[in-house]
Every structure is written in C-alpha cells, then in structure tokens.
Write a protein that holds these residues in place. Structure first.
Motif, PDB file in Angstrom:
ATOM      1  N   UNK A  58       2.162   2.717  -1.951  1.00  0.00           N
ATOM      2  CA  UNK A  58       3.079   2.752  -0.805  1.00  0.00           C
ATOM      3  C   UNK A  58       2.475   3.572   0.333  1.00  0.00           C
ATOM      4  N   UNK A  59       1.962   4.725  -0.036  1.00  0.00           N
ATOM      5  CA  UNK A  59       1.426   5.619   0.991  1.00  0.00           C
ATOM      6  C   UNK A  59       0.153   5.040   1.625  1.00  0.00           C
ATOM      7  N   UNK A  60      -0.689   4.400   0.828  1.00  0.00           N
ATOM      8  CA  UNK A  60      -1.888   3.787   1.416  1.00  0.00           C
ATOM      9  C   UNK A  60      -1.515   2.702   2.420  1.00  0.00           C
ATOM     10  N   UNK A  61      -0.508   1.938   2.067  1.00  0.00           N
ATOM     11  CA  UNK A  61      -0.166   0.806   2.939  1.00  0.00           C
ATOM     12  C   UNK A  61       0.623   1.218   4.176  1.00  0.00           C
ATOM     13  N   UNK A  62       1.624   2.067   3.954  1.00  0.00           N
ATOM     14  CA  UNK A  62       2.541   2.355   5.063  1.00  0.00           C
ATOM     15  C   UNK A  62       2.271   3.676   5.787  1.00  0.00           C
ATOM     16  N   UNK A  63       1.501   4.571   5.141  1.00  0.00           N
ATOM     17  CA  UNK A  63       1.224   5.838   5.818  1.00  0.00           C
ATOM     18  C   UNK A  63      -0.178   5.816   6.421  1.00  0.00           C
ATOM     19  N   UNK A  64      -1.081   5.192   5.679  1.00  0.00           N
ATOM     20  CA  UNK A  64      -2.474   5.224   6.136  1.00  0.00           C
ATOM     21  C   UNK A  64      -2.929   3.889   6.709  1.00  0.00           C
ATOM     22  N   UNK A  65      -2.158   2.856   6.450  1.00  0.00           N
ATOM     23  CA  UNK A  65      -2.454   1.562   7.087  1.00  0.00           C
ATOM     24  C   UNK A  65      -3.700   0.863   6.582  1.00  0.00           C
ATOM     25  N   UNK A  66      -4.083   1.121   5.332  1.00  0.00           N
ATOM     26  CA  UNK A  66      -5.307   0.465   4.848  1.00  0.00           C
ATOM     27  C   UNK A  66      -5.086  -1.060   4.677  1.00  0.00           C
ATOM     28  N   UNK A  67      -6.178  -1.780   4.758  1.00  0.00           N
ATOM     29  CA  UNK A  67      -6.051  -3.233   4.712  1.00  0.00           C
ATOM     30  C   UNK A  67      -6.658  -3.836   3.455  1.00  0.00           C
ATOM     31  N   UNK A  68      -7.364  -3.041   2.676  1.00  0.00           N
ATOM     32  CA  UNK A  68      -7.895  -3.594   1.428  1.00  0.00           C
ATOM     33  C   UNK A  68      -7.694  -2.592   0.292  1.00  0.00           C
ATOM     34  N   UNK A  69      -7.619  -3.140  -0.916  1.00  0.00           N
ATOM     35  CA  UNK A  69      -7.403  -2.277  -2.086  1.00  0.00           C
ATOM     36  C   UNK A  69      -8.599  -1.352  -2.321  1.00  0.00           C
ATOM     37  N   UNK A  70      -9.778  -1.770  -1.837  1.00  0.00           N
ATOM     38  CA  UNK A  70     -10.975  -0.938  -2.046  1.00  0.00           C
ATOM     39  C   UNK A  70     -10.834   0.441  -1.404  1.00  0.00           C
ATOM     40  N   UNK A  71      -9.973   0.535  -0.399  1.00  0.00           N
ATOM     41  CA  UNK A  71      -9.811   1.831   0.276  1.00  0.00           C
ATOM     42  C   UNK A  71      -8.868   2.783  -0.457  1.00  0.00           C
ATOM     43  N   UNK A  72      -8.261   2.305  -1.530  1.00  0.00           N
ATOM     44  CA  UNK A  72      -7.322   3.165  -2.271  1.00  0.00           C
ATOM     45  C   UNK A  72      -8.118   4.078  -3.198  1.00  0.00           C
ATOM     46  N   UNK A  73      -8.722   5.082  -2.615  1.00  0.00           N
ATOM     47  CA  UNK A  73      -9.758   5.831  -3.338  1.00  0.00           C
ATOM     48  C   UNK A  73      -9.217   6.738  -4.451  1.00  0.00           C
ATOM     49  N   UNK A  74      -7.919   7.002  -4.460  1.00  0.00           N
ATOM     50  CA  UNK A  74      -7.405   7.824  -5.565  1.00  0.00           C
ATOM     51  C   UNK A  74      -6.919   6.957  -6.741  1.00  0.00           C
ATOM     52  N   UNK A  75      -7.268   5.682  -6.697  1.00  0.00           N
ATOM     53  CA  UNK A  75      -6.906   4.766  -7.781  1.00  0.00           C
ATOM     54  C   UNK A  75      -8.204   4.240  -8.409  1.00  0.00           C
ATOM     55  N   UNK A  76      -8.238   4.183  -9.729  1.00  0.00           N
ATOM     56  CA  UNK A  76      -9.500   3.806 -10.395  1.00  0.00           C
ATOM     57  C   UNK A  76      -9.948   2.402  -9.984  1.00  0.00           C
TER      58      UNK A  76
END
Ligand code: SAH
Ligand code: SF4
Length: 388
Positions: A58-76
């Motif tokens: 949720x926070x990656x998408x709506x707080x940080x605005x990332x566009x790909x899952x690769x940017x979710x760096x705190x997720x394995x």
C-alpha cells in the motif's frame, strides 16, 4: 476457507478459456485493503505476515508512487516475482496535456478500454486542486454543461478514479520517493469530484476510490479537502455523508422549480424542496463543514436580484457558502455569461444575508478546462463511427 471473488487468477482450476488466455492479472490500483489482503492470502497463506505485506505494498503504491514491483525493495525478490504473476500496477495513459496561460493543466487520459476522460489541475497560491471525473460522459443533460452533451459511456471503476490522481502526481513529480521532502507543501492539496459525470450515480466506485485517497498510510488527503459535487441525486446524499463523509457541493443553479427543471433536469425527479430537505439532515453538516451551493451565472436566466433574495430564503438555516460560477461558454452553448456588474449585485445580496459568496474565477478557459467545459473528443468520433 474464504472465497475469493475478485481474483480468478488465483483459482486452482482454470477454465479452458483462461488456460488459453493465461491467468488474469489484476490491477492492484483501486483494490480496497480488504480485497488486497484477500488476494495476498493466496501468495503467502501465513496470516501473521499478511497485514505487514498489505501495508508495505500500500505504501509503495500510494505513498511513494512506484510503478513496478521491482522497486519494492523491502520485499524479498521471490515474493515480488509472485506479486508480478498475480498483479499489475496499471497507470492511465496521458494522451494529451495542455497547460493554460494561468498554469491550469488539462489532461486527456486514456482508460484501459480505450475510452477517454479529462482531469484538470488548478494551481493556486495556497493550494492545488485536482478536479477528477467519475464517469465517461454523463447520463444527465444539464442544458448549460458541455459534458451533458456527451452520452454516458460507462461508469469509472475505483482504479480509474484513483488512477487520475496517481498519473497527475506522476506528471507533477509529487512523490516523496522522487526526493520530495516530507514537509513540502502538497501540489495536490485538494480534490474535487467536479469533472465529467455525476458521482452519486456511480456511488460504490466513488466511495471505494475516496476511501483509498483518504487512507492515512497512502495518499492521505483529509475528508475536509475532498469535495463531491452532485446535481442533486437525493436518495444517495445521506449515504454520501455516512459512507464517505467528505464535503458536499450542490449544483443548485436556480431558485424556482420551473427554471431548475430546464437547467438541471434531474430537478423534475427531485425538486428543490426535496433536495433542501435532504441537505438539512446531511450527516456531517456543521459550520466547519458547510455545504457549497454552486450557482452558474447565466445572463437573464437566473441572475436577478429577486433570484438572489429567493436563494437566501430557500437555504436559510443550512450552514452554507454560495459559489458563484460565471458561465463558461462552449461551442454551440445556448447561454451567455452574466455581466460582472450583475454578478457583483447578486453576490452582494447573498453576502449581506450572511453567506460567503465567492465568485469563482474561470481557470484554464483558453484550453477549455473550466467548469462544465470537459468532454472527451475521442468518444464523439468513436460514437460517430458506431453509427455508420
Ligand atoms: N455532475 C456533477 C459534477 C460536475 S461538477 C454536478 O453537476 O454537480 C461541475 C460543476 O460545473 C457543476 O456545478 C456544474 O453545474 C458546473 N457547470 C457545468 N457546466 C458549466 C458551465 N458551462 N459553466 C460554468 N459552470 C458549469
Ligand atoms: Fe452531468 Fe453535472 Fe454536467 Fe449536469 S452539470 S450534465 S450532472 S456533469
């Protein structure tokens, strides 16, 4: 086990058609937290970490605005690969952007099915307002509104509604992830549902989308910074207060049923008296959450001193402000804008009765971005093609 209704990709047995087309990938944008959590259960069934995963995504998408899952760096990496197999993070496409001489930006946005909508960003000294759409076209046909000349194509879903905000934040470079200090003043500080369409005829999607927008760990806009404008869909007004709780604006525009019937035809269904009764009991109504009455100023139609006096009598007792909107013309429009002198006289009467009566200065007129000037050109073309 809980049944997952929204996600056929996660069913163990695919239908022959699904096998042929491959599993369906769901847009994660627009999902409620509950829907997201339910879908995540299929990736990682251990309930202990579900809430944490949901919060991270949720926070990656709506707080940080990332566009790909690769940017979710705190997720394995492994989990991210699983997310990719199940979800997509879809963006609306900015088909065209026009910037007015006054800084207003009008966006023509393309939806997944090819339909188009418009959104308008209005920068002001102390705030930035994003005006978003709730439908492609509108079923109603208020006689002074350009959108009303376009037939309804479809309701927007929650992803289309939230998607407008994401894509404009992209364009304004307003994601903390891109280096924006946390305390910087927001570029989009307010949202108004005043674009194309009647939001209360698309209640569920509008409510679901606004819940996402108000969520504190995401876009986090307060309900006092969101205004929903309706032409007067009376049966949904109380629900809007209870289930959304944002500020309400009413496209009022006339002080007699005879005139309102011609300007806002929904008045034939729910007339002025019925509408005002519903407003008097609007759940969140208070002096700090006043109702805005929008009043378009049409020369010799609804702009007399007698109208102004009737207006303040009608709304007596309702905590309100009156927003006077000089009519914005569009090609072939049947009305003229009231003179400045007339608008000033009208405003003076309303003001003396104790109501704030700001005159909305038309913004983005040179790019047809002002109130009531929105319409998606592509639809007209496509529709014309359909008729051949
Ligand atoms: N359908 C909703 C949301 C649209 S809001 C509603 O009608 O409330 C757009 C606002 O601009 C409404 O108050 C509408 O009445 C007003 N409007 C429409 N056409 C206009 C025009 N040509 N000039 C000025 N205001 C207009
Ligand atoms: Fe639809 Fe609102 Fe325009 Fe009326 S004013 S036609 S309800 S968009």
């Amino acid at each position: 086990m809980e049944e997952i209704k929204t996600d056929i990709a996660l069913k163990p047995d695919l239908t022959p058609l699904e096998k042929l087309k491959g599993p369906q990938i769901n847009n994660i944008v627009g999902m409620s937290r509950n829907e997201l959590q339910r879908s995540l259960k299929n990736i990682e069934p251990r309930p202990k970490s579900l809430k944490m995963r949901e919060n991270q995504i949720w926070s990656w998408i709506y707080q940080k605005g990332i566009k790909t899952f690769d940017h979710m760096t705190n997720i394995s990496k492994e989990y991210r690969e699983n997310l990719k197999k199940t979800f997509a993070i879809e963006r609306l496409k900015i088909e065209k952007k026009q910037i007015s001489i006054d800084g207003t930006r009008k966006y023509l946005l393309q939806l997944k099915d090819g339909n188009q909508i418009e959104a308008v960003y209005i920068p002001e000294k102390n705030r930035g307002t994003l005006c978003i759409s709730s439908q492609v076209g509108c079923t109603l046909n208020c006689s002074f509104c350009f959108t009303g000349t376009q037939k309804l194509v479809r309701n927007l879903d929650a992803a289309d509604i939230v998607g407008q905000i994401l894509v404009v934040r992209d364009d304004l470079n307003e994601w903390p992830y891109n280096g924006m200090p946390k305390d910087r003043k927001r570029k989009i500080s307010n949202i108004v549902m005043m674009g194309m369409g009647e939001p209360l005829y698309n209640f569920d999607s509008v409510r679901n989308a606004l819940h996402i927008v108000m969520d504190n760990e995401g876009i986090a806009l307060s309900k006092k910074r969101i205004t929903l404008s309706t032409s007067g869909v009376v049966p949904e007004i109380e629900r809007a207060g209870n289930e959304i709780g944002c500020l309400l604006a009413i496209s009022f525009h006339a002080t007699t049923d005879a005139v309102r019937n011609t300007l806002v035809p929904i008045n034939k269904k729910w007339n002025i008296d019925t509408l005002l009764t519903a407003l008097r009991t609007y759940p969140t109504l208070s002096n700090s959450q006043r109702i805005t009455f929008e009043y378009v100023m049409l020369k010799d139609v609804n702009d007399s001193d007698a109208d102004a006096k009737r207006l303040v009598k009608l709304i007596a007792g309702i905590p309100a402000k009156i927003n006077l909107i000089p009519f914005n013309p569009w090609p072939g429009s049947p009305y003229e804008r009231s003179t400045k002198k007339r608008i000033a006289s009208f405003a003076e009467i309303v003001n003396r009765a104790g109501y704030a009566s700001p005159v909305r200065s038309p913004r983005g007129e040179d790019i047809m971005a002002a109130c009531g000037q929105l319409k998606s050109e592509s639809f007209k073309i496509k529709n014309a093609r359909c008729k051949i």
